[in-house]
Design a protein around this motif. Structure first.
Motif, short mmCIF file in Angstrom:
data_model
loop_
_atom_site.label_atom_id
_atom_site.label_comp_id
_atom_site.label_asym_id
_atom_site.label_seq_id
_atom_site.Cartn_x
_atom_site.Cartn_y
_atom_site.Cartn_z
N ASP A 39 -14.30 5.65 1.88
CA ASP A 39 -14.01 4.50 3.73
C ASP A 39 -13.11 4.84 4.23
O ASP A 39 -11.77 5.68 3.94
N ARG B 89 -8.36 4.69 0.88
CA ARG B 89 -9.19 4.61 2.23
C ARG B 89 -8.27 5.99 2.78
O ARG B 89 -7.47 6.74 2.93
N ARG C 267 -3.42 1.04 -4.07
CA ARG C 267 -3.67 1.01 -3.05
C ARG C 267 -3.21 2.29 -1.93
O ARG C 267 -2.04 2.02 -2.12
N HIS D 101 -10.75 7.51 -5.10
CA HIS D 101 -11.28 6.78 -5.33
C HIS D 101 -11.83 6.45 -6.47
O HIS D 101 -11.25 4.28 -6.46
N ASP D 102 -12.00 6.67 -7.32
CA ASP D 102 -12.03 6.49 -8.39
C ASP D 102 -11.02 6.02 -9.37
O ASP D 102 -10.97 4.56 -9.72
N CYS E 140 0.73 -1.47 -0.10
CA CYS E 140 0.04 -0.13 0.43
C CYS E 140 0.86 1.44 0.16
O CYS E 140 2.15 0.92 1.11
N SER F 13 -13.16 -3.71 3.40
CA SER F 13 -12.57 -3.54 2.33
C SER F 13 -12.87 -2.01 1.33
O SER F 13 -14.22 -1.73 0.84
N TRP G 245 -7.88 0.71 -4.22
CA TRP G 245 -9.07 1.43 -3.86
C TRP G 245 -8.31 2.83 -2.55
O TRP G 245 -6.85 2.53 -2.68
N ALA H 70 -8.76 5.16 -8.10
CA ALA H 70 -7.44 4.04 -7.81
C ALA H 70 -8.27 2.26 -8.07
O ALA H 70 -7.70 1.65 -8.77
N LEU H 71 -10.00 2.35 -8.34
CA LEU H 71 -10.23 1.40 -8.66
C LEU H 71 -10.60 0.95 -9.94
O LEU H 71 -10.19 -0.34 -10.31
#
Length: 143
Positions: free
Chosen positions: A120, A98, A64, A87-88, A33, A143, A96, A90-91
């Motif tokens: 998150d 956080r 991540r 976030h989008d 990460c 998650s 992801w 990263a997906l």
């Protein structure tokens, strides 16, 4: 019970900028990460830098990402858009995003802006990092 070893920082590529400025960001790898640390104010003047640096980490380093917000002194609502866009992104890259360490102010900002975009967030950095979380069968993880 098996001893749980804390992960070590694998590398730190971009050192922090001069901390006397209004906004500072840096990142380091912890396990698989990236921890993206920010300090100062996230406002109209610093949003482009915040956005560009976060996108850089996601697209060229690790998808991540935990954004460490403990040292944020203020954040405009547009900062939430940057986090949601990251976030989008990263997906899209198989990861992801956080947020950690913001305390109640982040929940209050999300509530006051009535944003429905996902973010998150965790109370502490270790809570947000998968390598730090215990893998006991009785515990559930976010998650």
């Amino acid at each position: 019970m098996k001893a749980h070893r804390k992960p070590q920082v694998a590398r730190s590529v971009r050192p922090s900028a001069d901390a006397s400025g209004p906004f500072v960001s840096s990142w380091s790898a912890v396990g698989e990460c990236a921890v993206f640390r920010v300090a100062g104010a996230i406002d109209t003047g610093t949003l482009p830098t915040f956005d560009a640096e976060l996108r850089h980490v996601i697209t060229t380093k690790l998808p991540r990402v935990v954004v460490d917000l403990r040292r944020i002194t203020a954040m405009e609502s547009a900062g939430l858009d940057v986090l949601a866009d990251a976030h989008d992104l990263a997906l899209e890259h198989g990861g992801w995003l956080r947020a950690s360490g913001a305390g109640q102010w982040l929940a209050d900002l999300i509530r006051s802006t009535r944003t429905a975009r996902p973010l998150d967030h965790y109370e502490t950095l270790p809570d947000a990092l998968p390598a730090y979380r215990r893998s006991d069968a009785g515990l559930t993880s976010r998650s």
